[in-house]
Write a protein that holds these residues in place. Sequence first.
Motif, short mmCIF file in Angstrom:
data_model
loop_
_atom_site.label_atom_id
_atom_site.label_comp_id
_atom_site.label_asym_id
_atom_site.label_seq_id
_atom_site.Cartn_x
_atom_site.Cartn_y
_atom_site.Cartn_z
N PRO A 1 0.80 -1.24 0.00
CA PRO A 1 0.00 0.00 0.00
C PRO A 1 0.83 1.28 0.00
CG PRO A 1 -0.81 -1.54 1.66
CD PRO A 1 0.45 -2.12 1.10
N ASP A 2 1.90 1.32 0.73
CA ASP A 2 2.70 2.54 0.78
C ASP A 2 3.41 2.79 -0.55
OD1 ASP A 2 4.45 0.32 1.35
OD2 ASP A 2 5.96 1.75 2.04
N ILE A 3 3.81 1.73 -1.22
CA ILE A 3 4.49 1.86 -2.51
C ILE A 3 3.55 2.49 -3.53
CG2 ILE A 3 5.49 0.59 -4.46
CD1 ILE A 3 7.38 0.79 -2.08
N ASP A 4 2.34 1.97 -3.62
CA ASP A 4 1.38 2.50 -4.59
C ASP A 4 1.15 3.99 -4.35
OD1 ASP A 4 -0.59 2.24 -6.74
OD2 ASP A 4 -2.07 2.53 -5.15
N LEU A 5 0.78 4.36 -3.16
CA LEU A 5 0.45 5.76 -2.85
C LEU A 5 1.66 6.67 -2.99
CD1 LEU A 5 -1.50 7.95 -1.74
CD2 LEU A 5 -0.71 7.29 0.55
N LEU A 6 2.76 6.32 -2.36
CA LEU A 6 3.92 7.21 -2.32
C LEU A 6 4.62 7.31 -3.68
CD1 LEU A 6 5.20 6.44 1.25
CD2 LEU A 6 4.03 8.49 0.46
N CYS A 7 4.67 6.22 -4.42
CA CYS A 7 5.27 6.30 -5.76
C CYS A 7 4.44 7.18 -6.68
CB CYS A 7 5.45 4.90 -6.36
SG CYS A 7 6.89 4.03 -5.71
N ARG A 8 3.13 7.10 -6.57
CA ARG A 8 2.28 7.98 -7.39
C ARG A 8 2.47 9.45 -6.98
NH1 ARG A 8 -0.60 4.86 -10.67
NH2 ARG A 8 -1.00 2.73 -9.99
N GLN A 9 2.61 9.70 -5.69
CA GLN A 9 2.86 11.07 -5.23
C GLN A 9 4.21 11.58 -5.76
OE1 GLN A 9 2.58 10.85 -0.96
NE2 GLN A 9 0.37 11.22 -0.96
N GLN A 10 5.21 10.71 -5.72
CA GLN A 10 6.54 11.11 -6.21
C GLN A 10 6.51 11.36 -7.71
OE1 GLN A 10 8.76 12.06 -4.09
NE2 GLN A 10 7.47 11.31 -2.43
#
Length: 154
Positions: free
Chosen positions: A34-43
């Motif tokens: 879950p953190d990868i999906d959200l944070l990578c999209r933010q980055q």
Amino acid sequence: MTVHLAHYLGLLHRAQLTLADAFRQVAAAHGDEPDIDLLCRQQAERCDDHAARLEPFARRYAEDAPEEPERLHSELFRGTRTGGIGLLRDLQDLYLMAAECDVCWTVVGQAARGVRDRDLIEVVTSCDAETAIQLAWLRTRMKAAAPQALVVAD
């Protein structure tokens, strides 16, 4: 003469867009984290913003610039992998791509100071700081992924 500054602005612009695309690919490939999906999209959005902020300067300094030299752009990302070790390697690729951007921000910032372009200096200062945050997050996330990926079998 700012001919080479135009080349580096182009390099940095392309590197930001390529990094944004890579962040999106990693988000999609490792959506089970879950953190990868959200944070990578933010980055990725942050990289898109950096590229957009560079565009006016790339246009300004490219007016008299010749074509870019061959092999100016590097290719660090060749797609995502699967599993825990794949996530770790994908994060490492992202880190290397972000590090390339970081170095380019430094070089462009020095040139901006040399030509006394206050607007470009402001963009570089802001974006360079955000790139440093990206690098810190990627390093921290690799540290978290390493034990699972390297010690525990998938």
